[in-house]
Scaffold this active site. Structure first.
Site, mmCIF file in Angstrom:
data_model
loop_
_atom_site.group_PDB
_atom_site.id
_atom_site.type_symbol
_atom_site.label_atom_id
_atom_site.label_comp_id
_atom_site.label_asym_id
_atom_site.label_seq_id
_atom_site.Cartn_x
_atom_site.Cartn_y
_atom_site.Cartn_z
ATOM 1 N N ARG A 184 12.237 -1.750 11.260
ATOM 2 C CA ARG A 184 11.539 -1.139 12.224
ATOM 3 C C ARG A 184 10.771 -2.146 12.626
ATOM 4 O O ARG A 184 10.584 -3.170 12.575
ATOM 5 C CB ARG A 184 9.986 -0.675 10.920
ATOM 6 N N ARG B 146 0.757 -9.320 14.026
ATOM 7 C CA ARG B 146 0.499 -8.206 12.856
ATOM 8 C C ARG B 146 -1.270 -8.876 11.423
ATOM 9 O O ARG B 146 -1.747 -7.799 11.922
ATOM 10 C CB ARG B 146 1.369 -6.820 12.180
ATOM 11 N N ARG C 210 -9.089 0.700 9.751
ATOM 12 C CA ARG C 210 -8.429 -0.623 9.835
ATOM 13 C C ARG C 210 -9.586 -1.310 11.012
ATOM 14 O O ARG C 210 -9.104 -2.737 11.575
ATOM 15 C CB ARG C 210 -7.055 -0.470 11.103
ATOM 16 N N LYS D 262 0.183 -0.907 -0.049
ATOM 17 C CA LYS D 262 0.286 0.156 -0.032
ATOM 18 C C LYS D 262 0.795 1.402 -0.182
ATOM 19 O O LYS D 262 1.010 2.548 -0.754
ATOM 20 C CB LYS D 262 -0.946 -0.234 1.675
ATOM 21 N N ARG E 165 12.867 -7.164 6.676
ATOM 22 C CA ARG E 165 12.100 -6.239 5.642
ATOM 23 C C ARG E 165 13.205 -4.514 6.107
ATOM 24 O O ARG E 165 12.846 -5.018 7.315
ATOM 25 C CB ARG E 165 11.300 -5.465 4.418
HETATM 26 P P1 ADP Z 1 1.549 -2.002 8.046
HETATM 27 O O1 ADP Z 1 2.737 -1.798 7.165
HETATM 28 O O2 ADP Z 1 1.107 -2.850 9.035
HETATM 29 O O3 ADP Z 1 -0.052 -1.433 6.923
HETATM 30 P P2 ADP Z 1 1.435 0.772 8.825
HETATM 31 O O4 ADP Z 1 2.899 1.598 8.968
HETATM 32 O O5 ADP Z 1 0.294 1.552 8.118
HETATM 33 O O6 ADP Z 1 2.144 -0.884 8.539
HETATM 34 O O7 ADP Z 1 1.118 0.568 10.759
HETATM 35 C C1 ADP Z 1 2.314 0.237 11.626
HETATM 36 C C2 ADP Z 1 1.527 0.407 12.792
HETATM 37 O O8 ADP Z 1 0.679 1.636 13.362
HETATM 38 C C3 ADP Z 1 0.405 -0.332 12.590
HETATM 39 O O9 ADP Z 1 -0.161 -2.249 13.283
HETATM 40 C C4 ADP Z 1 -0.406 -0.226 13.992
HETATM 41 O O10 ADP Z 1 0.128 -0.458 15.378
HETATM 42 C C5 ADP Z 1 -0.593 1.810 13.866
HETATM 43 N N1 ADP Z 1 -1.374 2.009 13.071
HETATM 44 C C6 ADP Z 1 -1.428 2.328 11.934
HETATM 45 N N2 ADP Z 1 -2.906 2.538 11.365
HETATM 46 C C7 ADP Z 1 -3.766 2.470 12.382
HETATM 47 C C8 ADP Z 1 -5.537 2.866 12.898
HETATM 48 N N3 ADP Z 1 -5.763 2.514 11.344
HETATM 49 N N4 ADP Z 1 -5.558 1.690 14.073
HETATM 50 C C9 ADP Z 1 -4.364 1.395 14.855
HETATM 51 N N5 ADP Z 1 -3.175 1.922 14.753
HETATM 52 C C10 ADP Z 1 -2.177 2.099 13.407
#
Ligand code: ADP
Length: 218
Positions: free
Chosen positions: A154, A165, A88, A13, A127
């Site tokens: 990360r 996750r 989410r 994404k 990664r």
């Molecule tokens: P991913 O690669 O898992 O999609 P993101 O960079 O989008 O990673 O998000 C990293 C982390 O930030 C998530 O695992 C969560 O802990 C938090 N997070 C991001 N967006 C949300 C959301 N909309 N609701 C709850 N937690 C979120």
């Protein structure tokens, strides 16, 4: 053009959203990036979010809804936006619907990047991320080829967090697919195969948002 990029962690994404941002000159809004910036800056929100994110759990809905509300009313969203990582959960999606109706910016399209679970684990575990622009690279890559700085891992890309996750995604976020599929007369969601090269997937995404390049992407 108001877009939602939806898909599991590791589906690409962020990569695709950055390409759309450049092409259409509308902001890429990533709640993950927003939270990571708060963590880095050591704000109270960052301090609260940091351990939750490291485990691969979700930050509470009311916090996330507040963040997105503040972000979507900024001026740069006037011509559109690309949402990545929000909503989410079903409560987040319901709050977002109300907000988008209130500000008159309904989604034009929801793009679902479909990737099978074993492929996700392979992509995420280990990664490496560039600290400058958050671009990701395969495990074992040392330096960012563009910025010449050491790549970082990360905390949530540690193998022990990756599994969680994906489980959290399946339990809390996958139900959103049916939620959006029943909206807009069933025409809102475009499903895009998320395996292939970045450029192939980009062509598929462009086609899905109705701005194909004319390049074959079969
Ligand atoms: P991913 O690669 O898992 O999609 P993101 O960079 O989008 O990673 O998000 C990293 C982390 O930030 C998530 O695992 C969560 O802990 C938090 N997070 C991001 N967006 C949300 C959301 N909309 N609701 C709850 N937690 C979120």
């Amino acid at each position: 053009m108001n877009l939602l990029l939806y898909g599991p962690p590791g589906s690409g994404k962020g990569t695709q959203a950055a390409m759309l941002e450049e092409r259409f000159e509308i902001p890429h809004i990533s709640t993950g990036d927003i939270l990571r910036a708060e963590v880095k800056a050591g704000t109270p929100l960052g301090k609260e979010a940091q351990p939750i994110m490291s485990r691969g759990d979700y930050v509470p809905d009311e916090i996330m809804v507040g963040i997105i509300r503040n972000r979507l009313v900024e001026k740069d969203t006037g011509r559109g936006f690309i949402l990545d990582g929000f909503p989410r959960t079903i409560p987040q999606a319901e709050a977002l619907d109300a907000l988008l109706t209130e500000i008159g910016k309904p989604f034009d399209r929801v793009v679902y990047l479909r990737v099978e679970t074993p492929e996700l684990v392979k992509r995420l575990a280990g990664r490496m991320t560039c600290p400058v622009d958050q671009k990701t690279f395969p495990p074992g890559t040392g330096l960012c080829p563009e910025h010449r700085v050491p790549l970082e891992q990360r905390p949530d890309d540690r193998p022990e967090a990756v599994q969680n996750r994906i489980e959290v995604y399946l339990a809390k976020t996958l139900p959103l697919l049916d939620y959006y599929r029943t909206m807009g007369g069933g025409q809102l969601v475009s499903e895009v195969e998320g395996a292939g090269t970045i450029d192939e997937i980009h062509s598929r995404v462009l086609k899905a948002v109705g701005r194909g390049t004319g390049v074959s992407n079969s």
